[in-house]
Design an enzyme around this catalytic site. Structure first.
Site, PDB file in Angstrom:
ATOM      1  CB  THR A  17      -0.878  -0.041   1.274  1.00  0.00           C
ATOM      2  OG1 THR A  17      -1.822  -1.091   1.105  1.00  0.00           O
ATOM      3  CG2 THR A  17      -1.595   1.253   1.551  1.00  0.00           C
ATOM      4  NE  ARG A  54      -9.028  -7.059   3.804  1.00  0.00           N
ATOM      5  CZ  ARG A  54      -7.955  -6.277   3.771  1.00  0.00           C
ATOM      6  NH1 ARG A  54      -7.713  -5.527   2.712  1.00  0.00           N
ATOM      7  NH2 ARG A  54      -7.135  -6.219   4.786  1.00  0.00           N
ATOM      8  CB  VAL A  55     -13.221  -2.432   2.944  1.00  0.00           C
ATOM      9  CG1 VAL A  55     -12.529  -1.086   3.101  1.00  0.00           C
ATOM     10  CG2 VAL A  55     -14.138  -2.414   1.719  1.00  0.00           C
ATOM     11  N   GLY A  56     -10.046  -3.177   3.886  1.00  0.00           N
ATOM     12  CA  GLY A  56      -9.100  -3.163   5.004  1.00  0.00           C
ATOM     13  C   GLY A  56      -9.125  -1.832   5.736  1.00  0.00           C
ATOM     14  CG  ASP A  57      -5.400  -0.493   7.188  1.00  0.00           C
ATOM     15  OD1 ASP A  57      -5.284  -1.493   6.446  1.00  0.00           O
ATOM     16  OD2 ASP A  57      -4.557   0.428   7.220  1.00  0.00           O
ATOM     17  N   GLY A  84       0.066  -2.202   6.247  1.00  0.00           N
ATOM     18  CA  GLY A  84       0.274  -3.449   6.969  1.00  0.00           C
ATOM     19  C   GLY A  84      -0.997  -4.273   7.009  1.00  0.00           C
TER      20      GLY A  84
HETATM   21  N1  ASP Z   1      -3.379  -2.248   4.888  1.00  0.00           N
HETATM   22  C1  ASP Z   1      -3.755  -2.738   3.581  1.00  0.00           C
HETATM   23  C2  ASP Z   1      -4.981  -3.581   3.707  1.00  0.00           C
HETATM   24  O1  ASP Z   1      -5.090  -4.325   4.649  1.00  0.00           O
HETATM   25  C3  ASP Z   1      -2.692  -3.553   2.946  1.00  0.00           C
HETATM   26  C4  ASP Z   1      -1.351  -2.876   2.858  1.00  0.00           C
HETATM   27  O2  ASP Z   1      -0.982  -2.089   3.705  1.00  0.00           O
HETATM   28  O3  ASP Z   1      -0.633  -3.168   1.904  1.00  0.00           O
HETATM   29  O4  ASP Z   1      -5.809  -3.531   2.814  1.00  0.00           O
END
Ligand code: ASP
Length: 295
Positions: free
Chosen positions: A169, A197-200, A220
Site C-alpha cells: 500500500t 473485503r475492505v481493510g484499514d 500493513g
Molecule cells: N493495509 C492494507 C490492507 O489491509 C494492505 C497494505 O498495507 O498493503 O488492505
C-alpha cells in the site's frame, strides 16, 4: 517572512513523507521501491499546497506497478481489482472503497474531501460520482498486470492462502506553507482477498488520519490496524509525547494484538515520524530540497 520549519527567513518549503508498504520486501525489489518512493517525494515537492502534493505523490505510486495501488494492484479471489483510498485534512476526510474502474482512486478521494458533502462512497456509486465530476473511468482490465494474473492463477491452482504477507500500500503526508497537513493512503488491498473485503486503508483513524496538528498514513495487516485505529492512536499519543515516541507506542499497541505494519507521520512543526514492526518499510521524505529514503 518567517520560515515555519527552522525559524529562518528564506522561502517556505513543503514537507512531505511517503511510504510504499511495510513487509518483508525482498532484496531484488528494494531498488524499485526506493526509486518509487523517491520519485513520489519529488513529484509532491513540485506542488504548491499539501492537497496537491499528496495527490501527486500518491498518483505517482498508483501508476507504478511496484506498488499495490492503482495499476498493478493485487487481485481478489475472483481475479478482479478492488481499490480503496482516502485523503484527510483537519479532521475531515474523503474516502472510496471497492472501485475497479478508477485509475487513481486518491484523486477521487480528494474530490470527495473537497466537496465536503459526504465522507465515504463505495463501488458503483463512487464510480458514478467520479464520472459526474470529470474523473474518467477506465476498463478495469487496464489496471491488471500480467504479474498479478500469474500470482492469482498460482494461488487458485495451489488452492491455499498465500503464505507470504505482501503489504505494498502507498501513503503520503504533506505540510505546506499555509500550515495545512494533508494525509492520504491508497491500496489494492491484500492478495486474493474476499471480494468486497475492505481493510484499514480508507477508514479514517485506521489507515489515515489528519487533524490540525498531525497527519498519519498506515500500511500493513489491515484487520489489526483497524482494531487499534493505528493512525488515530498516533495522534492521541502525540498529545502526550514526541512524535517519534508516539509512533513507536502506537506500533507496540498493534504488536500487542498480533498485528504488523508501519506508519508515517508529520506534525505542524514539520517533524517527521515513522515506525514499523515488519522487516522493511519503503519510505522517503525531504529535508529542504534533499530527499532521504530507506527501504
Ligand atoms: N493495509 C492494507 C490492507 O489491509 C494492505 C497494505 O498495507 O498493503 O488492505
Amino acid at each position: 517572512m518567517r520560515n515555519l520549519f527552522n525559524g529562518g527567513t528564506d522561502t517556505l518549503l513543503m514537507k512531505i513523507i511517503v511510504h510504499g508498504g511495510a513487509w518483508a520486501i525482498p532484496d531484488d525489489a528494494v531498488e524499485d521501491h526506493l526509486k518509487g518512493v523517491t520519485r513520489a517525494v519529488k513529484r509532491g515537492l513540485e506542488e504548491k499546497n499539501a492537497f496537491d502534493a499528496v495527490e501527486a505523490a500518491i498518483n505517482t505510486m498508483e501508476d507504478d506497478p511496484t506498488f499495490d495501488a492503482g495499476y498493478g494492484s493485487f487481485l481478489n479471489q475472483n481475479g478482479e481489482i478492488e481499490l480503496d483510498a482516502i485523503m484527510a485534512e483537519n479532521s475531515r476526510f474523503g474516502a472510496v472503497a471497492g472501485v475497479n474502474r478508477i485509475k487513481n482512486p486518491i484523486s477521487l478521494a480528494k474530490k470527495i474531501l473537497a466537496d465536503n458533502e459526504v465522507n465515504f462512497i463505495i463501488g458503483r456509486g463512487a464510480e458514478e460520482y467520479a464520472e459526474k465530476n470529470g474523473i474518467s473511468l477506465c476498463d478495469s482490465k487496464e489496471l491488471i498486470l500480467e504479474r498479478e494474473l500469474k500470482r492469482w492463477k498460482k494461488i487458485k491452482k495451489e488452492n491455499k492462502k498465500p503464505r507470504e504477507f505482501f503489504h505494498d500500500t502507498v501513503g503520503a503526508v504533506a505540510l505546506d506553507k499555509y500550515r495545512t497537513i494533508v494525509a492520504g493512503t491508497s491500496t489494492g488491498g491484500t492478495p486474493n482477498k474476499i471480494p468486497g473485503r475492505v481493510g484499514d486503508t480508507p477508514l479514517f483513524g485506521a489507515g489515515c488520519y489528519a487533524d490540525s496538528s498531525v497527519g498519519a498514513s498506515a500500511t500493513g495487516y489491515g484487520e489489526s490496524i483497524m482494531r487499534v485505529l493505528l493512525t488515530r492512536t498516533v495522534a492521541d499519543l502525540y498529545k502526550k509525547m514526541e512524535l517519534k515516541q508516539a509512533c513507536k507506542e502506537a506500533l507496540s499497541a498493534l504488536k500487542d494484538i498480533g498485528g504488523y505494519g508501519g506508519v508515517i507521520t508529520l506534525d505542524v512543526k514539520g517533524n517527521f515520524g515513522y515506525s514499523f514492526n515488519t522487516p522493511r518499510m519503503a519510505c522517503a521524505f525531504n529535508e529542504g530540497n534533499k530527499i532521504k529514503f530507506f527501504v
